[in-house]
Design a protein around this motif. Structure first.
Motif, PDB file in Angstrom:
ATOM      1  N   TYR A 127       0.844  -1.204   0.000  1.00 31.64           N
ATOM      2  CA  TYR A 127       0.000   0.000   0.000  1.00 31.64           C
ATOM      3  C   TYR A 127       0.882   1.257   0.000  1.00 31.64           C
ATOM      4  O   TYR A 127       0.636   2.210  -0.752  1.00 31.64           O
ATOM      5  CB  TYR A 127      -0.908  -0.054   1.227  1.00 31.64           C
ATOM      6  CG  TYR A 127      -2.009   0.987   1.282  1.00 31.64           C
ATOM      7  CD1 TYR A 127      -2.671   1.416   0.129  1.00 31.64           C
ATOM      8  CD2 TYR A 127      -2.414   1.526   2.519  1.00 31.64           C
ATOM      9  CE1 TYR A 127      -3.695   2.355   0.203  1.00 31.64           C
ATOM     10  CE2 TYR A 127      -3.439   2.457   2.597  1.00 31.64           C
ATOM     11  CZ  TYR A 127      -4.067   2.873   1.437  1.00 31.64           C
ATOM     12  OH  TYR A 127      -5.080   3.808   1.515  1.00 31.64           O
ATOM     13  N   GLN A 133       1.136   4.084  -2.910  1.00 33.88           N
ATOM     14  CA  GLN A 133       0.925   5.513  -2.613  1.00 33.88           C
ATOM     15  C   GLN A 133       2.109   6.336  -3.108  1.00 33.88           C
ATOM     16  O   GLN A 133       1.937   7.430  -3.649  1.00 33.88           O
ATOM     17  CB  GLN A 133       0.743   5.718  -1.114  1.00 33.88           C
ATOM     18  CG  GLN A 133      -0.591   5.195  -0.618  1.00 33.88           C
ATOM     19  CD  GLN A 133      -0.710   5.362   0.890  1.00 33.88           C
ATOM     20  OE1 GLN A 133      -0.742   6.471   1.401  1.00 33.88           O
ATOM     21  NE2 GLN A 133      -0.773   4.258   1.584  1.00 33.88           N
ATOM     22  N   LYS A 171      -3.811   8.321  -2.221  1.00 36.85           N
ATOM     23  CA  LYS A 171      -4.306   7.074  -1.642  1.00 36.85           C
ATOM     24  C   LYS A 171      -5.357   6.366  -2.486  1.00 36.85           C
ATOM     25  O   LYS A 171      -5.464   5.147  -2.454  1.00 36.85           O
ATOM     26  CB  LYS A 171      -4.915   7.369  -0.256  1.00 36.85           C
ATOM     27  CG  LYS A 171      -3.883   7.509   0.847  1.00 36.85           C
ATOM     28  CD  LYS A 171      -4.578   7.527   2.184  1.00 36.85           C
ATOM     29  CE  LYS A 171      -3.572   7.288   3.307  1.00 36.85           C
ATOM     30  NZ  LYS A 171      -4.238   7.170   4.606  1.00 36.85           N
ATOM     31  N   HIS A 172      -6.163   7.139  -3.200  1.00 35.07           N
ATOM     32  CA  HIS A 172      -7.302   6.508  -3.870  1.00 35.07           C
ATOM     33  C   HIS A 172      -6.888   5.405  -4.856  1.00 35.07           C
ATOM     34  O   HIS A 172      -7.321   4.253  -4.726  1.00 35.07           O
ATOM     35  CB  HIS A 172      -8.193   7.551  -4.540  1.00 35.07           C
ATOM     36  CG  HIS A 172      -9.513   6.975  -4.935  1.00 35.07           C
ATOM     37  ND1 HIS A 172     -10.617   7.006  -4.121  1.00 35.07           N
ATOM     38  CD2 HIS A 172      -9.880   6.295  -6.033  1.00 35.07           C
ATOM     39  CE1 HIS A 172     -11.608   6.366  -4.708  1.00 35.07           C
ATOM     40  NE2 HIS A 172     -11.186   5.931  -5.875  1.00 35.07           N
ATOM     41  N   SER A 210      -5.444   2.412  -3.098  1.00 33.09           N
ATOM     42  CA  SER A 210      -6.408   1.508  -2.465  1.00 33.09           C
ATOM     43  C   SER A 210      -7.111   0.643  -3.517  1.00 33.09           C
ATOM     44  O   SER A 210      -7.472  -0.502  -3.256  1.00 33.09           O
ATOM     45  CB  SER A 210      -7.410   2.280  -1.607  1.00 33.09           C
ATOM     46  OG  SER A 210      -8.216   3.104  -2.413  1.00 33.09           O
ATOM     47  N   PRO A 239     -10.168   5.043   0.042  1.00 34.63           N
ATOM     48  CA  PRO A 239      -9.113   4.466   0.876  1.00 34.63           C
ATOM     49  C   PRO A 239      -9.529   4.214   2.324  1.00 34.63           C
ATOM     50  O   PRO A 239      -9.080   3.246   2.918  1.00 34.63           O
ATOM     51  CB  PRO A 239      -7.988   5.502   0.807  1.00 34.63           C
ATOM     52  CG  PRO A 239      -8.536   6.705   0.154  1.00 34.63           C
ATOM     53  CD  PRO A 239      -9.794   6.333  -0.545  1.00 34.63           C
ATOM     54  N   TYR A 285     -11.314   0.934   2.535  1.00 37.90           N
ATOM     55  CA  TYR A 285     -10.336  -0.145   2.320  1.00 37.90           C
ATOM     56  C   TYR A 285      -9.519  -0.382   3.590  1.00 37.90           C
ATOM     57  O   TYR A 285      -9.361  -1.516   4.049  1.00 37.90           O
ATOM     58  CB  TYR A 285      -9.427   0.163   1.122  1.00 37.90           C
ATOM     59  CG  TYR A 285      -8.054  -0.437   1.268  1.00 37.90           C
ATOM     60  CD1 TYR A 285      -7.871  -1.819   1.153  1.00 37.90           C
ATOM     61  CD2 TYR A 285      -6.952   0.356   1.589  1.00 37.90           C
ATOM     62  CE1 TYR A 285      -6.627  -2.386   1.357  1.00 37.90           C
ATOM     63  CE2 TYR A 285      -5.708  -0.198   1.784  1.00 37.90           C
ATOM     64  CZ  TYR A 285      -5.549  -1.570   1.673  1.00 37.90           C
ATOM     65  OH  TYR A 285      -4.329  -2.125   1.884  1.00 37.90           O
ATOM     66  N   GLU A 286      -9.011   0.691   4.181  1.00 38.49           N
ATOM     67  CA  GLU A 286      -8.145   0.541   5.364  1.00 38.49           C
ATOM     68  C   GLU A 286      -8.923  -0.106   6.517  1.00 38.49           C
ATOM     69  O   GLU A 286      -8.410  -0.958   7.237  1.00 38.49           O
ATOM     70  CB  GLU A 286      -7.598   1.913   5.787  1.00 38.49           C
ATOM     71  CG  GLU A 286      -6.558   2.446   4.801  1.00 38.49           C
ATOM     72  CD  GLU A 286      -6.208   3.921   5.030  1.00 38.49           C
ATOM     73  OE1 GLU A 286      -6.475   4.455   6.118  1.00 38.49           O
ATOM     74  OE2 GLU A 286      -5.667   4.538   4.080  1.00 38.49           O
TER      75      GLU A 286
END
Ligand SMILES: Cc1cc2nc3c(=O)[nH]c(=O)nc-3n(C[C@H](O)[C@H](O)[C@H](O)COP(=O)(O)O)c2cc1C
Length: 322
Positions: A253, A257, A263-264, A267, A297, A300-301
């Motif tokens: 990840y 990034q 982040k989008h 993710s 994101p 997802y996280e």
């Protein structure tokens, strides 16, 4: 006996960030195939493709670049620039089942034109080549019955390795495998053979080995994303631990990034990895479904953290590869 494991090219998944991170955490593959690029008419390597094949981005990986084209002149151009970068082998993609690709007569679409394929190889092999040429193929465009003819063509050329995915174009990547065609390639092929398709566990690799004792190489794709420790386990190494997987996905990840600067899209890439990886977790279907449908994101996280906190880890991937 199988003595070589190649990591299959998975466009969109096994790009350079994935390759490097996977190698750092798990390893165990002898070679790494870089997802294909299609040479342009102008013979210019786009920035996107240059980044993928850049030797610095593949340091320590024993990577093999892959080219998809139906024109010998384009293939020869690509082989030349790739050899200049230091690659000793260039792979030709004769398997991509995508409709748009096949409509252009490339990938599996090239299999529809055996005479054209024969002429292609004749031209490619008519002069000294700067790198070895290997081929990744399906059994045919419409039917496995096309394979004997294709094999007879391949056999006439000094192809370094023939990787066979024993399905036809409409069969894409699922459904029964035509293992009789692998028997034929073992019996009549004059080219070193590499088997590719649906290998998920050491047991499945051993069963293949029992059926084809003379087989020396396999290529594994989705199975090594679904269980990143699979190639290591094939060498007698340990299964993936939860800590390892957490550290691996976190590093991946971070790598995405850094590549995208946000982040989008990072993710999104991670969700593609989790599409396969979720099957390594007991009862992962529900959270896997939520992850697939999630947006952004933060979701997802959150879901990834829940997977690691709540789901027991399996020793082997249990999912169907789709
Ligand atoms: C998402 C995805 C992307 C793929 N991209 C490529 C590619 O760039 N070049 C190629 O030769 N095959 C490509 N393939 C096919 C794989 O290399 C491999 O042949 C296929 O997944 C079957 O092997 P496996 O069952 O071990 O995954 C792709 C397959 C998938 C599912």
């Amino acid at each position: 006996m199988i003595s070589r494991v190649d990591f299959a090219p998975l466009d969109g998944i096994t790009k350079s960030v994935f390759r490097r991170t996977w190698q750092e955490f798990f390893g165990g593959a002898d070679r790494f195939f870089i997802p294909f690029f299609s040479p342009t008419d102008q013979h210019i390597l786009t920035d996107r493709h240059r980044k993928e094949v850049d030797p610095a981005a593949n340091a320590g990986l024993n990577a093999v670049p892959q080219v998809m084209t139906r024109r010998a002149s384009d293939f020869l151009w690509a082989a030349e620039i790739l050899a200049d970068m230091g690659y000793g082998e260039v792979n030709l993609n004769l398997g991509c089942p995508s409709g748009t690709v096949a409509a252009k007569g490339k990938g599996s679409g090239f299999l529809r034109d055996p005479e054209g394929l024969d002429r292609f190889f004749e031209e490619v092999f008519s002069r000294p080549l700067p790198a070895a040429v290997s081929v990744k193929t399906r059994l045919g465009y419409d039917s496995p019955e096309e394979f004997p003819r294709l094999l007879e063509i391949y056999n006439r050329y000094p192809i370094a390795c023939l990787t066979v995915h024993p399905r036809t174009r409409p069969e894409k990547y699922r459904g029964p495998l035509h293992l009789d065609a692998v028997s034929l390639a073992m019996a009549e092929g004059r080219i070193p053979l590499c088997y590719n398709g649906d290998l998920r566990t050491p047991g499945e690799v051993r069963a293949l080995e029992a059926r084809f004792p003379a087989l020396e190489a396999v290529m594994i794709g989705r199975g090594a994303v679904a269980d990143p420790a699979l190639p290591r386990k094939l060498r007698g190494g340990p299964p993936a631990s939860r800590e390892e997987l957490e550290a691996f996905t976190a590093a991946l990840y971070r790598g995405y990034q850094a590549q995208y600067g946000q982040k989008h899209p990072a993710s999104q890439r991670m969700k593609e990895v989790w599409f396969y990886l979720i099957h390594l977790f007991e009862g992962g279907e529900r959270l896997g479904g939520r992850l697939r449908r999630s947006r952004g994101p933060e979701a997802y996280e959150r879901i990834e953290a829940e997977i690691f906190q709540t789901l027991p880890l399996r020793e082997e991937s249990a999912g169907e590869l789709v």
